[in-house]
Design a protein around this motif. Structure first.
Motif, PDB file in Angstrom:
ATOM      1  N   PRO A  46       8.357  -2.975  16.347  1.00 50.29           N
ATOM      2  CA  PRO A  46       8.566  -2.156  17.546  1.00 50.29           C
ATOM      3  C   PRO A  46       8.040  -0.733  17.413  1.00 50.29           C
ATOM      4  CG  PRO A  46      10.635  -2.477  16.393  1.00 50.29           C
ATOM      5  CD  PRO A  46       9.616  -3.322  15.698  1.00 50.29           C
ATOM      6  N   MET A  47       7.913  -0.234  16.160  1.00 50.54           N
ATOM      7  CA  MET A  47       7.464   1.147  15.984  1.00 50.54           C
ATOM      8  C   MET A  47       6.856   1.312  14.603  1.00 50.54           C
ATOM      9  SD  MET A  47       9.600   4.694  16.137  1.00 50.54           S
ATOM     10  CE  MET A  47       9.455   4.839  17.899  1.00 50.54           C
ATOM     11  N   ASN A  48       5.773   2.085  14.523  1.00 50.66           N
ATOM     12  CA  ASN A  48       5.204   2.457  13.234  1.00 50.66           C
ATOM     13  C   ASN A  48       5.969   3.652  12.692  1.00 50.66           C
ATOM     14  OD1 ASN A  48       3.165   0.498  13.244  1.00 50.66           O
ATOM     15  ND2 ASN A  48       1.837   1.808  14.473  1.00 50.66           N
ATOM     16  N   LEU A  49       6.282   3.608  11.421  1.00 56.48           N
ATOM     17  CA  LEU A  49       6.986   4.719  10.780  1.00 56.48           C
ATOM     18  C   LEU A  49       5.987   5.769  10.308  1.00 56.48           C
ATOM     19  CD1 LEU A  49       9.592   2.735   8.653  1.00 56.48           C
ATOM     20  CD2 LEU A  49       9.937   3.883  10.837  1.00 56.48           C
ATOM     21  N   PRO A  50       6.436   7.012  10.092  1.00 55.66           N
ATOM     22  CA  PRO A  50       5.551   8.037   9.535  1.00 55.66           C
ATOM     23  C   PRO A  50       4.981   7.581   8.194  1.00 55.66           C
ATOM     24  CG  PRO A  50       7.584   9.025  10.342  1.00 55.66           C
ATOM     25  CD  PRO A  50       7.772   7.538  10.395  1.00 55.66           C
ATOM     26  N   ALA A  51       3.854   8.149   7.805  1.00 51.74           N
ATOM     27  CA  ALA A  51       3.196   7.778   6.550  1.00 51.74           C
ATOM     28  C   ALA A  51       4.134   8.002   5.371  1.00 51.74           C
ATOM     29  CB  ALA A  51       1.922   8.590   6.374  1.00 51.74           C
ATOM     30  N   GLY A  52       4.162   7.037   4.473  1.00 53.12           N
ATOM     31  CA  GLY A  52       4.963   7.134   3.260  1.00 53.12           C
ATOM     32  C   GLY A  52       5.977   6.006   3.144  1.00 53.12           C
ATOM     33  N   LEU A  53       6.684   6.023   2.049  1.00 53.34           N
ATOM     34  CA  LEU A  53       7.674   4.994   1.751  1.00 53.34           C
ATOM     35  C   LEU A  53       9.007   5.266   2.418  1.00 53.34           C
ATOM     36  CD1 LEU A  53       7.055   4.718  -2.099  1.00 53.34           C
ATOM     37  CD2 LEU A  53       6.397   3.037  -0.362  1.00 53.34           C
ATOM     38  N   VAL A  54       9.782   4.227   2.602  1.00 47.22           N
ATOM     39  CA  VAL A  54      11.175   4.388   2.996  1.00 47.22           C
ATOM     40  C   VAL A  54      12.031   4.229   1.753  1.00 47.22           C
ATOM     41  CG1 VAL A  54      10.900   3.777   5.418  1.00 47.22           C
ATOM     42  CG2 VAL A  54      11.300   1.978   3.768  1.00 47.22           C
ATOM     43  N   GLN A  55      13.088   5.008   1.688  1.00 46.55           N
ATOM     44  CA  GLN A  55      13.976   4.994   0.525  1.00 46.55           C
ATOM     45  C   GLN A  55      15.075   3.945   0.686  1.00 46.55           C
ATOM     46  OE1 GLN A  55      11.538   7.185  -0.823  1.00 46.55           O
ATOM     47  NE2 GLN A  55      13.260   7.384  -2.177  1.00 46.55           N
ATOM     48  N   CYS A  56      15.706   3.950   1.851  1.00 48.18           N
ATOM     49  CA  CYS A  56      16.797   3.023   2.133  1.00 48.18           C
ATOM     50  C   CYS A  56      17.091   3.087   3.631  1.00 48.18           C
ATOM     51  CB  CYS A  56      18.048   3.349   1.316  1.00 48.18           C
ATOM     52  SG  CYS A  56      18.645   5.053   1.417  1.00 48.18           S
ATOM     53  N   GLY A  57      17.943   2.201   4.086  1.00 48.64           N
ATOM     54  CA  GLY A  57      18.285   2.168   5.498  1.00 48.64           C
ATOM     55  C   GLY A  57      19.587   1.441   5.714  1.00 48.64           C
ATOM     56  N   TYR A  58      20.058   1.523   6.952  1.00 50.78           N
ATOM     57  CA  TYR A  58      21.324   0.876   7.268  1.00 50.78           C
ATOM     58  C   TYR A  58      21.383   0.566   8.755  1.00 50.78           C
ATOM     59  CZ  TYR A  58      26.022  -0.469   6.104  1.00 50.78           C
ATOM     60  OH  TYR A  58      27.148  -1.203   5.872  1.00 50.78           O
ATOM     61  N   SER A  76       0.809  -1.215   0.000  1.00 49.89           N
ATOM     62  CA  SER A  76       0.000   0.000   0.000  1.00 49.89           C
ATOM     63  C   SER A  76       0.847   1.272   0.000  1.00 49.89           C
ATOM     64  CB  SER A  76      -0.938   0.006   1.214  1.00 49.89           C
ATOM     65  OG  SER A  76      -0.197   0.147   2.411  1.00 49.89           O
ATOM     66  N   GLY A  77       2.174   1.142  -0.063  1.00 52.56           N
ATOM     67  CA  GLY A  77       3.036   2.314  -0.103  1.00 52.56           C
ATOM     68  C   GLY A  77       3.428   2.839   1.259  1.00 52.56           C
ATOM     69  N   GLN A  78       3.443   1.971   2.256  1.00 51.77           N
ATOM     70  CA  GLN A  78       3.818   2.371   3.607  1.00 51.77           C
ATOM     71  C   GLN A  78       5.112   1.685   4.022  1.00 51.77           C
ATOM     72  OE1 GLN A  78       2.696   4.672   5.830  1.00 51.77           O
ATOM     73  NE2 GLN A  78       4.405   4.026   7.078  1.00 51.77           N
ATOM     74  N   GLY A  79       6.022   2.472   4.582  1.00 51.41           N
ATOM     75  CA  GLY A  79       7.256   1.926   5.109  1.00 51.41           C
ATOM     76  C   GLY A  79       7.000   1.134   6.373  1.00 51.41           C
ATOM     77  N   LYS A  80       7.733   0.046   6.538  1.00 50.06           N
ATOM     78  CA  LYS A  80       7.607  -0.835   7.697  1.00 50.06           C
ATOM     79  C   LYS A  80       8.982  -1.047   8.314  1.00 50.06           C
ATOM     80  CE  LYS A  80       3.254  -1.870   7.124  1.00 50.06           C
ATOM     81  NZ  LYS A  80       2.250  -1.421   8.050  1.00 50.06           N
ATOM     82  N   PHE A  81       9.022  -1.081   9.638  1.00 51.70           N
ATOM     83  CA  PHE A  81      10.246  -1.403  10.352  1.00 51.70           C
ATOM     84  C   PHE A  81       9.910  -2.540  11.298  1.00 51.70           C
ATOM     85  CE2 PHE A  81      13.264  -0.743  13.895  1.00 51.70           C
ATOM     86  CZ  PHE A  81      14.423  -0.965  13.173  1.00 51.70           C
TER      87      PHE A  81
END
Length: 166
Positions: free
Chosen positions: A93-105, A75-80
């Motif tokens: 453990p936490m919901n991310l702000p609305a929107g996609l995530v680009q990348c992470g490390y 649905s276009g939502q970032g997940k952690f």
């Protein structure tokens, strides 16, 4: 070493090797199905498989039995989330702000850096379950972490940035 998905319609989208295991997010050519798999690094034999609703973008070590996973869902939502190898399950453990995530490390066992489509780079800290803003106004296309110098390298457009993440 060869790792087989066990199905001709699933293909790998993101891999991560940690300890004795290779972790792999897979998508299906024929549907919107996704699976998360764990393989024995030395034999290539699949150890576990779980259906998920997202595609992984980045993974990092949390502990010997847990793995951070950063993803975007259908649905276009970032997940952690955190994958537990003992139970073959995820928790969020936490919901991310609305929107996609680009990348992470992954930055050690307590931190995970997340570049969000809202132009913010966040540092998630597991021990406090908190999300701290590192920078705003950057749409990161790639990030890398240098553990020796404790520096996060971020590419955004035609500019390269360096941040201290701890």
């Amino acid at each position: 070493m060869n790792y087989q998905t066990g199905s001709s319609s699933f293909y790998p989208v993101k891999e991560f090797v940690s300890g004795n295991y290779c972790y792999c997010g897979t998508n299906d050519f024929t549907s919107s199905a996704h699976e998360f798999r764990r393989y024995d690094k030395n034999t290539g034999v699949q150890q576990s498989n779980i259906s998920v609703t997202w595609t992984p973008l980045a993974m990092g070590n949390k502990s010997s039995s847990e793995l951070y996973v950063l993803a975007n869902d259908n649905s276009g939502q970032g997940k952690f989330c955190v994958y537990n190898t003992t139970t073959n399950s995820f928790y969020y453990p936490m919901n991310l702000p609305a929107g996609l995530v680009q990348c992470g490390y992954g930055v050690g066992s307590d931190y995970f850096v997340i570049a969000h489509s809202n132009g913010t780079i966040y540092r998630y800290q597991y021990s406090t379950n908190s999300l701290l803003t590192i920078a705003t106004g950057l749409v990161a296309s790639k990030m890398e972490f240098n553990a020796e110098l404790n520096e996060l390298y971020v590419s955004s457009g035609n500019t390269f940035y360096i941040f201290d993440v701890q």
